[in-house]
Structures are given as structure tokens and as C-alpha cells.
Design a protein around this motif. Sequence first.
Motif, PDB file in Angstrom:
ATOM      1  N   LYS A   1     -16.257   4.719  -6.570  1.00 17.65           N
ATOM      2  CA  LYS A   1     -17.532   5.324  -6.973  1.00 17.65           C
ATOM      3  C   LYS A   1     -17.847   6.589  -6.181  1.00 17.65           C
ATOM      4  O   LYS A   1     -18.642   7.432  -6.620  1.00 17.65           O
ATOM      5  N   ASN A   2     -17.220   6.714  -5.002  1.00 17.90           N
ATOM      6  CA  ASN A   2     -17.445   7.907  -4.185  1.00 17.90           C
ATOM      7  C   ASN A   2     -16.318   8.926  -4.316  1.00 17.90           C
ATOM      8  O   ASN A   2     -16.189   9.830  -3.505  1.00 17.90           O
ATOM      9  N   GLY A   3     -15.497   8.749  -5.356  1.00 14.04           N
ATOM     10  CA  GLY A   3     -14.410   9.694  -5.580  1.00 14.04           C
ATOM     11  C   GLY A   3     -13.081   9.198  -5.037  1.00 14.04           C
ATOM     12  O   GLY A   3     -12.997   8.152  -4.399  1.00 14.04           O
ATOM     13  N   ALA A   4     -12.028   9.961  -5.297  1.00 12.36           N
ATOM     14  CA  ALA A   4     -10.690   9.579  -4.846  1.00 12.36           C
ATOM     15  C   ALA A   4     -10.510   9.989  -3.391  1.00 12.36           C
ATOM     16  O   ALA A   4     -11.060  10.980  -2.936  1.00 12.36           O
ATOM     17  N   ASP A   5      -9.719   9.221  -2.669  1.00  9.50           N
ATOM     18  CA  ASP A   5      -9.516   9.523  -1.261  1.00  9.50           C
ATOM     19  C   ASP A   5      -8.165   8.998  -0.813  1.00  9.50           C
ATOM     20  O   ASP A   5      -7.836   7.826  -1.030  1.00  9.50           O
ATOM     21  N   TRP A   6      -7.366   9.840  -0.206  1.00  5.82           N
ATOM     22  CA  TRP A   6      -6.091   9.396   0.349  1.00  5.82           C
ATOM     23  C   TRP A   6      -6.347   8.442   1.509  1.00  5.82           C
ATOM     24  O   TRP A   6      -7.378   8.514   2.173  1.00  5.82           O
TER      25      TRP A   6
ATOM     26  N   LEU B   1       0.845  -1.186   0.000  1.00  8.73           N
ATOM     27  CA  LEU B   1       0.000   0.000   0.000  1.00  8.73           C
ATOM     28  C   LEU B   1       0.885   1.243   0.000  1.00  8.73           C
ATOM     29  O   LEU B   1       1.587   1.535   0.971  1.00  8.73           O
ATOM     30  N   THR B   2       0.875   1.963  -1.108  1.00  8.10           N
ATOM     31  CA  THR B   2       1.745   3.123  -1.279  1.00  8.10           C
ATOM     32  C   THR B   2       0.905   4.392  -1.303  1.00  8.10           C
ATOM     33  O   THR B   2      -0.301   4.373  -1.564  1.00  8.10           O
ATOM     34  N   GLN B   3       1.572   5.512  -1.057  1.00  7.49           N
ATOM     35  CA  GLN B   3       0.873   6.797  -1.122  1.00  7.49           C
ATOM     36  C   GLN B   3       1.860   7.944  -1.340  1.00  7.49           C
ATOM     37  O   GLN B   3       1.851   8.592  -2.382  1.00  7.49           O
ATOM     38  N   TYR B   4       2.737   8.185  -0.360  1.00  3.32           N
ATOM     39  CA  TYR B   4       3.639   9.339  -0.414  1.00  3.32           C
ATOM     40  C   TYR B   4       4.858   9.028  -1.282  1.00  3.32           C
ATOM     41  O   TYR B   4       5.530   8.005  -1.102  1.00  3.32           O
ATOM     42  N   GLN B   5       5.170   9.910  -2.249  1.00  2.00           N
ATOM     43  CA  GLN B   5       6.344   9.781  -3.121  1.00  2.00           C
ATOM     44  C   GLN B   5       6.558   8.328  -3.567  1.00  2.00           C
ATOM     45  O   GLN B   5       7.592   7.709  -3.291  1.00  2.00           O
ATOM     46  N   PRO B   6       5.595   7.753  -4.302  1.00  2.60           N
ATOM     47  CA  PRO B   6       5.659   6.319  -4.585  1.00  2.60           C
ATOM     48  C   PRO B   6       6.521   5.907  -5.777  1.00  2.60           C
ATOM     49  O   PRO B   6       6.777   4.722  -5.957  1.00  2.60           O
ATOM     50  N   LEU B   7       6.980   6.865  -6.597  1.00  2.00           N
ATOM     51  CA  LEU B   7       7.594   6.490  -7.872  1.00  2.00           C
ATOM     52  C   LEU B   7       8.837   5.630  -7.704  1.00  2.00           C
ATOM     53  O   LEU B   7       8.996   4.604  -8.376  1.00  2.00           O
TER      54      LEU B   7
ATOM     55  N   GLY C   1      -5.402   6.571   7.425  1.00  2.00           N
ATOM     56  CA  GLY C   1      -4.675   5.939   8.521  1.00  2.00           C
ATOM     57  C   GLY C   1      -4.395   4.498   8.145  1.00  2.00           C
ATOM     58  O   GLY C   1      -4.810   4.027   7.075  1.00  2.00           O
ATOM     59  N   THR C   2      -3.701   3.794   9.014  1.00  2.00           N
ATOM     60  CA  THR C   2      -3.310   2.419   8.683  1.00  2.00           C
ATOM     61  C   THR C   2      -4.536   1.532   8.462  1.00  2.00           C
ATOM     62  O   THR C   2      -4.571   0.724   7.520  1.00  2.00           O
ATOM     63  N   ALA C   3      -5.549   1.673   9.315  1.00  2.60           N
ATOM     64  CA  ALA C   3      -6.746   0.848   9.170  1.00  2.60           C
ATOM     65  C   ALA C   3      -7.527   1.217   7.915  1.00  2.60           C
ATOM     66  O   ALA C   3      -8.032   0.348   7.194  1.00  2.60           O
ATOM     67  N   ASN C   4      -7.619   2.506   7.624  1.00  4.20           N
ATOM     68  CA  ASN C   4      -8.333   2.949   6.435  1.00  4.20           C
ATOM     69  C   ASN C   4      -7.661   2.460   5.160  1.00  4.20           C
ATOM     70  O   ASN C   4      -8.331   2.128   4.177  1.00  4.20           O
ATOM     71  N   ALA C   5      -6.332   2.389   5.181  1.00  3.37           N
ATOM     72  CA  ALA C   5      -5.607   1.902   4.004  1.00  3.37           C
ATOM     73  C   ALA C   5      -5.989   0.450   3.700  1.00  3.37           C
ATOM     74  O   ALA C   5      -6.214   0.083   2.536  1.00  3.37           O
ATOM     75  N   ILE C   6      -6.077  -0.373   4.751  1.00  2.00           N
ATOM     76  CA  ILE C   6      -6.476  -1.770   4.543  1.00  2.00           C
ATOM     77  C   ILE C   6      -7.950  -1.835   4.143  1.00  2.00           C
ATOM     78  O   ILE C   6      -8.337  -2.596   3.245  1.00  2.00           O
ATOM     79  N   TYR C   7      -8.775  -1.018   4.784  1.00  2.00           N
ATOM     80  CA  TYR C   7     -10.210  -0.992   4.463  1.00  2.00           C
ATOM     81  C   TYR C   7     -10.435  -0.700   2.982  1.00  2.00           C
ATOM     82  O   TYR C   7     -11.266  -1.352   2.325  1.00  2.00           O
TER      83      TYR C   7
END
Length: 400
Positions: A95-100, A59-65, A103-109
Motif C-alpha cells: 500500500k506504500n508502494g514498491a520497495d527493494w 526471498l529473491t531480488q537480484y537476477q531472480p529468473l 537488508g537481511t532484516a528488512n527482507a524478513i520484515y
Amino acid sequence: MFKKKECVAMLLAGGQGSRLYALTEKTAKPAVSFGGKYRIIDFPLSNCINSGVDTVGVLTQYQPLVLNDYIGNGLPWDLDRAQGGVKILPPYQGKNGADWYKGTANAIYQNLQFIYNYDPDYVLILSGDHIYKMDYDKMLKAHKDKGADCTIAVIDVPIEEASRFGIMSVDSEDRIFKFAEKPKNPDSTKASMGIYIFSKECLAKYLIQDAEDENSSNDFGKNIIPAMLANGEGLYAYSFSGYWKDVGTIDSLWEANMDLLGAHPTLNLADESWRIYSRHTANAPQYVGENAVIDNSSITEGCEIYGTVRNSVLGTGVKVLAGAVVEDSVIFDNVIIGENAKVSYSIIDSDVTVGASATVGKSRTDAKGITVIGTGIDVPVGTELADAKMIYNAKDLKEA
């Protein structure tokens, strides 16, 4: 068509890594160099394949390249598989749009569908910023033997350091009856390693409930684990006694590199029975000049040493020119240390040139802290860069 897996791993690798400052200005923390020829993420990925876990979502997000490019198709870790393997999981537009990831749990969710695709019985949650070698299969066996809903890997820490961690109190059967996130007055030394095994249905249940709570921080340590504990779920601790270090700070990253030089006997990266794989491909030989001095140091392939290197870890393609001295330092790839320059108690990122007769940092005994130079910076000839400086760019050099 997806093949059912007993256990799927989810590797959290999206944190900003702000405590590594200049080293993560352009790079995700798990992609930061370590030990001359590794990246931090090599350790959990290697642990997975060595433990028989062949399906890993990163699960990546910040500066992933840099991280995405480094992982590629997973070949170096034997994770280039048609069924499973390693998959990059960035935030995406649903379907509800993009979302960062919140938190750790939200990333897995947000990636429950990835887990559902493989219909696993168990889900292994890992962090991407720890240096250690661990057999997850043994932890999974303990989880099954206990009939646990969640098993948390723990390591004993000194009581004076316990306030930095999530701390667990357990009974004689290792069942957790109390959990405190960074307690001011800890009553246990069993610290969470950020490694969890959940039974899939229980994990999904609590992640969905957490996502519906607008007041939640969406974090495993702050929300998921306390909620499970409050509801009487079966939470158990799994004790780990090997080398483990959270390298999320400049000091801890430096210390872990120094541990490679023999200060810590259990960190052995030459152990073929539990290899740490990497994308390191340098085949160039090392060259050591006739007047070079190398003492208690790790010198990676492609280095050219004409000066003096003491108690340091050097990455691929580093050049230490005549008269130069490098001591108590960690030098990433393709760095040039100019003639008669001196580098002390520092971490220098890749593609940096330290000009001739420049001075970077102070001796470890005299310095206030570690000096850090970010990637791609040229330190001019004759520069005197004081200790404990954080250099992100050329402007910082002028002000230092």
C-alpha cells in the motif's frame, strides 16, 4: 486456509553476489552451479526437508529468473505441497508502494505476513550461499531446551580468520554475552554461520522496531542481534562441527569444488542418509575415448572426454576434445574445450566454447589467481588468456 506449522524457514537468496563477478552477472548467487550437478541453493533446501521443515519462503531480488525457474514448484526437494512447501517471495508493491529489500532484516520484515499465515512457534533464517549439511531439527531442539529467544549456529574458525565473521563470546551455558560484527581484534573463534532460529513473537517485535528506525541498516548482524543482546534477551550459540563453507567468493567456490575431490573427508555428497537433492535431470551416459586420461576428477553425466582431465570438476554435457588438457578447474554445464586447448586453474561458466589450441589461465603453482569466463562466451581459436582474468563478455577477451 493455512495449516499451523511449528517452524517456518526463510531463505535469504536475494543478494547480488558481487564477489563472484562474472558468474553472477546474469544469475543470482544461490543459483550458481556447484559440484557438477548441483546449485548452491540445493544445500539449504535439502537440509530443510531432511530436517522436517516443509515450509520455506525463498526471498529473491537480484537476477531472480534463473533461480525462480530452477526452484519451480519445489518437486525435487519434496517441497511441492498444498500446505506449506516452497514459495518464492520477491519484493512486491504494497500500500506504500514498491520497495527493494534494504537488508537481511528488512527482507524478513517485508514478509512477516507469510510467516503469520502459518502461525509458527519458531522461524528459521537461512542464507542461500553456503555449502553444508546440517540437521536443523537438532538446532531447534537446543533452542527449545534453552528456552531461547534466538539461537545462532556457530562454527569454530582459526583466530586469524575470525575478523571476517560475526564473532560471539559465550558463557558455560552457551549463552551469548558479546557479539561483534567482523571485529579487528576478535576475542573468540565462534563465528556466526548466518543461521538463526527465533521465537516468532520475539522476531516480529525486533523486526518492527528496526523498520521504524530510519538510521538502521536493517541487518541481522549489525542491528537485530546487537539490539536483542543490549536488551538482555536470551541469545544462545549452537555449535556445528561439520563441513561448512561460505562460497561467496571465486576462491572459496573453487576451494569447495576441490573439497569434493577428496581434500575434505566430511563433504560427502554420496551419503544416502542425508541426500542433497537437485533439479539435475541428465540421463545421458559419459563417454571416455581410448586416449583419454582422467585423474582425481568428478565427471558428470553426458560428458565426452577425449583429452586429459586432472583434479577438476566437470558439469553436465562437457566435451574435452582430443589433445585438450583441463587441470585444477571447475567447468559448468555444456562447455566445449577444443582440440589441443589448455585450461588451468579456472572456473568456466555454462555454454562456453574454448577454441582449439587456446590457452586459458596458468598452472596453479604459477598463477596469480583463478581465471573466470562468464556464460555463453566463445574463446577464439589460439587465444592466450592470461591467469587471474575475469571475462564477462567478448570485449573483455579482446582486452585481456
